[in-house]
Design an enzyme around this catalytic site. Sequence first.
Site, mmCIF file in Angstrom:
data_model
loop_
_atom_site.group_PDB
_atom_site.id
_atom_site.type_symbol
_atom_site.label_atom_id
_atom_site.label_comp_id
_atom_site.label_asym_id
_atom_site.label_seq_id
_atom_site.Cartn_x
_atom_site.Cartn_y
_atom_site.Cartn_z
ATOM 1 N N ARG A 65 16.327 -2.290 12.864
ATOM 2 C CA ARG A 65 15.205 -1.545 12.388
ATOM 3 C C ARG A 65 13.971 -1.921 13.612
ATOM 4 N NH1 ARG A 65 13.780 -1.062 7.266
ATOM 5 N NH2 ARG A 65 15.525 -1.936 6.646
ATOM 6 N N ASN A 107 0.591 4.625 3.835
ATOM 7 C CA ASN A 107 1.949 4.826 3.206
ATOM 8 C C ASN A 107 1.219 5.187 1.895
ATOM 9 O OD1 ASN A 107 4.472 5.444 2.170
ATOM 10 N ND2 ASN A 107 4.169 3.248 1.099
ATOM 11 N N HIS A 109 2.061 5.602 -2.611
ATOM 12 C CA HIS A 109 3.245 5.056 -3.465
ATOM 13 C C HIS A 109 2.874 5.508 -4.779
ATOM 14 C CE1 HIS A 109 6.067 2.315 -5.118
ATOM 15 N NE2 HIS A 109 5.309 1.989 -5.939
ATOM 16 N N ASP A 145 5.408 -1.811 0.297
ATOM 17 C CA ASP A 145 4.309 -1.449 -0.861
ATOM 18 C C ASP A 145 3.453 -2.551 -0.925
ATOM 19 O OD1 ASP A 145 5.864 1.000 -1.049
ATOM 20 O OD2 ASP A 145 7.098 0.349 -2.651
#
Length: 188
Positions: A65, A107, A109, A145
Amino acid sequence: MAKKLAVLVSGTGSLLEAMVNAGLPIGLVLADRDCRGLTIARDAGIPAILLKRKYCKQPDGKFDRDEYSRKAAAILQQYSIDLVAMAGFMTVFAQPLLEVYAGRILNIHPALLPSFKGDHAVRDALAYGVKVTGTTIHIATLELDAGPIIAQRAVDVLPGDTEDTLHERIKVVERALYIETLQKMLAE
Ligand code: GRF
């Protein structure tokens, strides 16, 4: 100088398509897998790069990652990107990208966070029986999230809704909210 946006995709790319149609200054589309989002970008004449997760493996074969995040950061900088919008992008970034673009990676969601985190937000909300769900735009952090919330909008759950019908109505709201939010941030 006008700010440049990068949009990160993994799937159908309907949010990206709406952003393209709204004329947002998209300087790059980056994907972690082959997906329709790349075709949308190429058709619109926007540079499109596929950075597959398998390009970044540790010696034991596990997904690296940090390396993926370093490579993504280098690409974003190469294209002089100021703001990053994840739009259905399915890889969580690590510190090497988050520190270079601190507070500048968003982001979206499909639920009202902090409820229903994770990959099955719409299904989980339906299964729980909530009467209202919605969408959340937040700053991306190491935790999935979980970053500071920038904007939210509610969507009613209707009798007879399936995961698909509910997600489709959420996406209609997401397109409008993401475009408004990005326009504001690009103008700051
Ligand atoms: C959106 O519902 C977004 O909230 C979620 O993935 C979906 C992306 O849809 N993270 P699309 O690929 O833009 O159609």
